[in-house]
Design an enzyme around this catalytic site. Structure first.
Site, mmCIF file in Angstrom:
data_model
loop_
_atom_site.group_PDB
_atom_site.id
_atom_site.type_symbol
_atom_site.label_atom_id
_atom_site.label_comp_id
_atom_site.label_asym_id
_atom_site.label_seq_id
_atom_site.Cartn_x
_atom_site.Cartn_y
_atom_site.Cartn_z
ATOM 1 N N ASN A 26 -62.290 -68.819 2.369
ATOM 2 C CA ASN A 26 -63.033 -69.041 1.126
ATOM 3 C C ASN A 26 -64.475 -69.471 1.383
ATOM 4 O O ASN A 26 -64.744 -70.622 1.736
ATOM 5 C CB ASN A 26 -62.310 -70.083 0.271
ATOM 6 C CG ASN A 26 -62.799 -70.070 -1.166
ATOM 7 O OD1 ASN A 26 -63.945 -69.777 -1.444
ATOM 8 N ND2 ASN A 26 -61.913 -70.385 -2.092
ATOM 9 N N LEU A 27 -65.399 -68.546 1.174
ATOM 10 C CA LEU A 27 -66.819 -68.835 1.364
ATOM 11 C C LEU A 27 -67.443 -69.532 0.165
ATOM 12 O O LEU A 27 -68.557 -70.051 0.258
ATOM 13 C CB LEU A 27 -67.589 -67.527 1.615
ATOM 14 C CG LEU A 27 -67.139 -66.646 2.785
ATOM 15 C CD1 LEU A 27 -68.002 -65.392 2.845
ATOM 16 C CD2 LEU A 27 -67.196 -67.403 4.101
ATOM 17 N N LEU A 28 -66.726 -69.535 -0.957
ATOM 18 C CA LEU A 28 -67.330 -70.015 -2.205
ATOM 19 C C LEU A 28 -67.304 -71.529 -2.353
ATOM 20 O O LEU A 28 -68.146 -72.098 -3.048
ATOM 21 C CB LEU A 28 -66.618 -69.384 -3.405
ATOM 22 C CG LEU A 28 -66.693 -67.868 -3.534
ATOM 23 C CD1 LEU A 28 -65.970 -67.406 -4.786
ATOM 24 C CD2 LEU A 28 -68.148 -67.398 -3.570
ATOM 25 N N GLU A 29 -66.340 -72.203 -1.722
ATOM 26 C CA GLU A 29 -66.169 -73.629 -1.974
ATOM 27 C C GLU A 29 -67.391 -74.455 -1.580
ATOM 28 O O GLU A 29 -67.859 -75.275 -2.376
ATOM 29 C CB GLU A 29 -64.895 -74.131 -1.307
ATOM 30 C CG GLU A 29 -63.647 -73.585 -1.991
ATOM 31 C CD GLU A 29 -62.350 -74.070 -1.364
ATOM 32 O OE1 GLU A 29 -62.419 -74.681 -0.257
ATOM 33 O OE2 GLU A 29 -61.286 -73.843 -1.953
ATOM 34 N N PRO A 43 -59.037 -77.585 10.596
ATOM 35 C CA PRO A 43 -58.334 -76.379 11.066
ATOM 36 C C PRO A 43 -57.618 -75.698 9.915
ATOM 37 O O PRO A 43 -57.130 -76.370 8.990
ATOM 38 C CB PRO A 43 -57.358 -76.924 12.112
ATOM 39 C CG PRO A 43 -57.220 -78.381 11.810
ATOM 40 C CD PRO A 43 -58.516 -78.810 11.206
ATOM 41 N N ARG A 44 -57.579 -74.379 9.954
ATOM 42 C CA ARG A 44 -56.937 -73.609 8.886
ATOM 43 C C ARG A 44 -55.505 -74.074 8.666
ATOM 44 O O ARG A 44 -55.050 -74.189 7.526
ATOM 45 C CB ARG A 44 -56.972 -72.117 9.233
ATOM 46 C CG ARG A 44 -56.247 -71.213 8.241
ATOM 47 C CD ARG A 44 -56.915 -71.250 6.887
ATOM 48 N NE ARG A 44 -56.305 -70.312 5.968
ATOM 49 C CZ ARG A 44 -56.646 -70.193 4.695
ATOM 50 N NH1 ARG A 44 -57.589 -70.972 4.180
ATOM 51 N NH2 ARG A 44 -56.067 -69.312 3.915
ATOM 52 N N GLU A 47 -55.058 -62.999 -8.845
ATOM 53 C CA GLU A 47 -55.607 -62.778 -10.183
ATOM 54 C C GLU A 47 -55.377 -63.987 -11.081
ATOM 55 O O GLU A 47 -56.222 -64.334 -11.910
ATOM 56 C CB GLU A 47 -55.009 -61.520 -10.811
ATOM 57 C CG GLU A 47 -55.515 -60.216 -10.224
ATOM 58 C CD GLU A 47 -54.851 -59.875 -8.902
ATOM 59 O OE1 GLU A 47 -53.950 -60.627 -8.466
ATOM 60 O OE2 GLU A 47 -55.229 -58.859 -8.300
ATOM 61 N N GLY A 94 -55.432 -80.200 0.539
ATOM 62 C CA GLY A 94 -56.080 -80.234 -0.774
ATOM 63 C C GLY A 94 -57.387 -80.985 -0.858
ATOM 64 O O GLY A 94 -57.900 -81.217 -1.957
#
Length: 348
Positions: free
Chosen positions: A264-267, A202-203, A17, A239
């Site tokens: 994260n699909l938004l980046e 890689p994650r 949040e 980063g």
């Protein structure tokens, strides 16, 4: 106190949040003294790293939700208004405090408790019009649908890559089992599109050397040791992924071809890039639905669909959407700030 200035008590439940609220906090910080509270014990360490970065001036754990503790805390910090994110509807926080309250990124679930507690807010800024309509049905007048703050991202600082190509596939946050699929897809793409290149992240960057070995025969190198003329770049730095998506023609987000649930699909969508992902998106369903609605998201069920969709997008004249997530987010944030500033002008 100078007009337009004031103390704000801003409450977020946890790290998620808080990160959603960061663009809003950054703009409020300039004109208001912000006391941030949180609920999750695990959030403390992370939030302490955010001190001094222009999001809040003071940090406290949310007081125990019991009238004496809540009243004492309010008396101590003397807020002009209390701003609450999402579903943090603590009964005594709402019933025992006197400062006017704003509910941010609000969404309705229904129920008697929601009906009663929502009436304690002087202003509600909701995610969707259907949420706003639900709150209005409770008899609340100052309700506005501004959109979801989760879709408002802070633009990352620019970074450079030592390669020139208009056809770059960026595969981010990948897991074992996905890199092998991506390699086979990339090899097939190379046969059709000679100049296509791959950037794979890689994650867990501790796996970067392992991933490098997998792609070694395709002219791969590590980001930290980047060479001119690479075909495959393996990200082993922290980063940078968000910023590197700006160079993509097509993107893929991992944790979706294996049963992880997605990342994260938004980046990549922030830069208007088409986003490919597998069927395992149970952790990011809300983001997936948004991207598919805007035409930026493409679900690929398997290796063959990944190849065919990527090839189609690479050969299309213009894969970038005219409305990027960046532009959408700016409109959402503008709506929140407009209504919030108008409200604060009245109460300060």
């Amino acid at each position: 106190m100078e007009r337009g200035k004031g103390r704000l008590w801003f409450h977020t439940a946890s790290v998620g949040e808080f990160n959603t609220a960061k663009p809003l906090l950054k703009r409020l910080y300039k004109d208001h003294h912000i006391t941030l509270t949180y609920f999750s014990p695990r959030a403390k360490k992370y939030l302490q790293t955010q001190e001094g970065k222009g999001y809040f001036h003071e940090l406290y754990r949310l007081p125990l939700d019991f009238p004496p503790f809540v009243k004492s805390f309010e008396k101590r910090i003397k807020p002009s208004a209390i701003l609450i994110m999402e579903r943090e509807l603590w009964p005594f926080l709402l019933l025992s405090t006197t400062a006017p309250k704003v509910w941010l990124n609000a969404y309705a679930k229904g129920g008697l408790l929601e009906r009663l507690l929502s009436k304690r807010f002087s202003l509600i800024l909701a995610r969707e019009e259907r949420d706003a309509e639900k709150f209005r049905s409770y008899g609340i007048s100052d309700v506005f649908a501004c959109g979801n703050l989760k879709f408002v991202l802070e633009e990352p600082p620019p970074v450079e890559v030592r390669s020139e190509t208009s056809k770059l596939l960026v595969a981010g946050s990948t897991h074992p089992g996905e890199e092998e699929v991506i390699k086979r897809v990339y090899e097939r793409l190379l046969k059709e599109l000679k100049e296509v290149k791959l950037l794979i992240a890689p994650r867990h960057i501790s796996r970067a050397t392992e991933v490098l070995r997998l792609f070694q025969d395709l002219g791969a190198c590590l980001r930290s040791k980047e060479e001119e003329g690479w075909n495959v770049l393996v990200l082993d730095t922290l980063g940078e992924l968000f910023s590197l998506y700006r160079y993509a023609k097509v993107s893929f987000v991992g944790g979706t071809l294996v049963p992880v649930g997605g990342h994260n699909l938004l980046e990549p969508a922030y830069f208007g890039k088409p986003v490919l992902y597998g069927p395992y998106t149970h952790k990011v369903e809300e983001l997936r639905a948004f991207l598919e609605k805007t035409g930026l998201g493409f679900c690929v069920r398997d290796e063959e669909e990944l190849y065919r969709t990527a090839l189609r997008l690479f050969t299309e004249e213009d894969t970038e959407k005219h409305t990027t997530l960046k532009e959408h987010g700016e409109k959402v944030l503008e709506c929140y700030l407009f209504h919030l500033n108008a409200f604060l002008e009245k109460v300060l």
